[in-house]
Write a protein that holds these residues in place. Structure first.
Motif: not given
Length: 564
Positions: A523-547
């Protein structure tokens, strides 16, 4: 006579052996003083039952197997069996080590409890983890062998193009030789034809002279036979031939390309130490700047949930009853319409690659297998919210009661409820309630509870109303709550989608602040992903290669991000 109340004897605590006893733990069969009771109850892994000593239950001595009317109050350590007084008087256990059977039972009960704890918290999770890794390997196997087939096809296409070019060049050379040969023959023919025409004319003239008996014509005639006695040259052409070399298959295979041999090594399973921590995969550091590698237009007006079928294929659901499978170019590969025609609330992909979706309106959880829909769970008194595929083909699901006053997490194995997580050790609700409104159009939810199982088997819930990520261990014990990171954000933490990766990172979408929080497994905060022109991020998933794949709610765009 009660063996614990002999006259003139002060009975002492079994724990410290110095203070008079006051209580008795019926669970552990041990007598305790006032001080030792607190220490004994501090072990929360066991459900102790401590009562005043005088209210203890009578000792439940087992009956002797050899003497039906006798009870065994002793235990023979040498023979490893309970014994009664008649057994002792028989002389069979003379010089054997004897112990009190209740003390022996307490010791063995504690040993059983220790075994149970080790199985539940260390050994069983490792086996589940290994099964999970095998499934991941199977997914990667399909992709890797698919890539090999694609590479072979591509090499075949290269060879086909080269062979076609060679064949076409040979055909062109043959056509050129043919035309050259034909031109020579035509020229020779024309010369002969011209001579034939002249000969015909001379023959005709000679016949006319002979028939006329004209002296002047006869006297002036000059022979041209000598001109024609030398025949035109005869053209002799050696026709070309095609001489293909004998194909050497070994050389051909070597030129085409070869596969490296399949190497299979079976490693002997390691022996777990009693306090061994779950091993971790090789560490992949976080990128300083995450990279946006693809933006896909899903063709929707709103996007709620996504889940990866593979590295190149993602299931999506939004504001209608259609679930779409897209590739990274946004091409629709297949679509599934819910049987009820209600909008799915959430979707997940099982270990076998089948699609699961929840429908709050009819309280069902449904499985799509080979494009056939079957309802696998129908709830009573509860409304399904969000779902994820857990280890060993389990499903984890968040749900809210019909009156919106309670929330919980339920684990299902083969459609059977096997675990319920609702309260902490003090009996307080772990998850927020409320946020469910029934209107003419169906259900409206402000209380989403997206869920994911971490690699260490923690269960992670993004509780939107509580503005917290709630994480419990596999037994349902609260580990921590994350309520955001102190920063210069102007809006409150608003967690929606949640996912976990092979590094045991926890990633949650902060909808109001257009960013994604990355936490470690504690539960320790590591960092944000706040670039990549995100606008209203909602659902998330990662594939087997952690993309990472991010569903933007309002734009309905699907973004693919590398962050490791």
């Amino acid at each position: 006579m009660d063996p614990f109340r002999r006259a003139q004897i002060t009975l002492l605590c079994d724990q410290c052996e110095t203070a008079p006893l006051q209580s008795h733990c019926e669970r552990c069969h041990i007598n305790l003083c006032k001080v030792c009771v607190g220490e004994h109850l501090s072990d929360s892994s066991i459900r102790h039952s401590v009562v005043p000593f005088e209210h203890r239950k009578p000792a439940n001595y087992p009956k002797c197997l050899n003497h039906a009317d006798e009870h065994c109050k002793h235990y023979c350590e040498n023979c490893d069996i309970p014994v009664c007084s008649t057994c002792l008087s028989s002389g069979k256990h003379e010089d054997h080590t004897l112990s009190d059977i209740l003390e022996n039972l307490s010791s063995k009960t504690q040993s059983l409890q220790n075994d149970l704890e080790e199985l539940e918290t260390r050994i069983y999770p490792r086996y589940k983890e290994m099964a999970s890794y095998v499934q991941i390997e199977k997914v990667e196997l399909e992709m890797t062998y698919g890539e090999l087939v694609t590479a072979t096809d591509q090499q075949g296409e290269v060879w086909h193009r080269e062979i076609t070019a060679i064949v076409n060049q040979l055909k062109s050379d043959i056509e050129e030789m043919k035309n050259q040969h034909l031109s020579i023959l035509n020229k020779n023919k024309n010369e002969i034809t011209q001579k034939i025409t002249e000969l015909k004319q001379i023959i005709s003239d000679l016949k006319s002279i002979l028939q006329s008996n004209d002296v002047s014509l006869t006297s002036t005639y000059k022979s041209r036979n000598s001109d024609f006695k030398s025949l035109p040259p005869k053209i002799r052409v050696t026709l070309p031939s095609f001489s293909p070399p004998k194909i050497n298959k070994d050389q051909l295979n070597e030129m085409f390309g070869s596969l490296s041999p399949l190497s299979i090594n079976t490693e002997h399973g390691d022996t777990m130490k009693s306090a061994e921590a779950v091993s971790s995969p090789p560490v992949k550091p976080l990128l300083d700047e995450p990279r946006l590698t693809a933006t896909i237009d899903t063709g929707r007006s709103l996007l709620l949930s996504i889940c990866c079928l593979s590295e190149e294929q993602v299931w999506t659901c939004g504001n209608n009853e259609i679930m779409k499978l897209l590739n990274l170019k946004g091409k629709l590969l297949t679509s599934i319409q819910t049987e009820s025609r209600y909008q799915p609330r959430d979707i997940a992909v099982t270990r076998d690659g089948d699609l699961v979706y929840t429908v709050p309106e009819n309280k069902t959880i449904n499985l799509v297998k080979n494009k056939q829909i079957q309802t696998i769970i129908t709830l009573k008194g509860w409304i399904p919210l969000n779902v994820c595929s857990a280890s060993v083909d389990d499903l984890l699901m968040t749900m809210i009661s019909d009156d919106s006053k309670q929330s919980k997490v339920v684990r299902y194995s083969n459609s059977t409820e096997t675990q319920t997580i609702q309260f902490d050790d003090q009996g307080r609700p772990l998850y927020s309630s409320g946020g469910c409104i029934i209107n003419s159009g169906g259900f409206t939810f402000s209380n989403t509870k997206y869920i994911s199982e971490n690699r260490n088997l923690d269960i992670c819930v993004a509780d939107r109303v509580a503005r917290a990520v709630v994480v419990v261990n596999q037994l349902g014990k609260l580990r921590f709550k994350y309520t955001g990171h102190s920063s210069n954000t102007k809006k409150l933490f608003n967690p929606v989608g949640i996912t976990t990766d092979n590094q045991s990172h926890i990633l949650t979408a902060d909808y109001n602040n257009d960013r994604i929080h990355i936490l470690d497994q504690d539960g320790q905060f590591l960092r944000y992903i706040q670039t990549c022109d995100l606008l209203g991020p909602y659902g998330l998933c990662v594939d087997v290669r952690d993309t990472l794949f991010v569903a933007e709610h309002g734009t309905a765009n699907l973004k693919r991000i590398h962050y490791l």
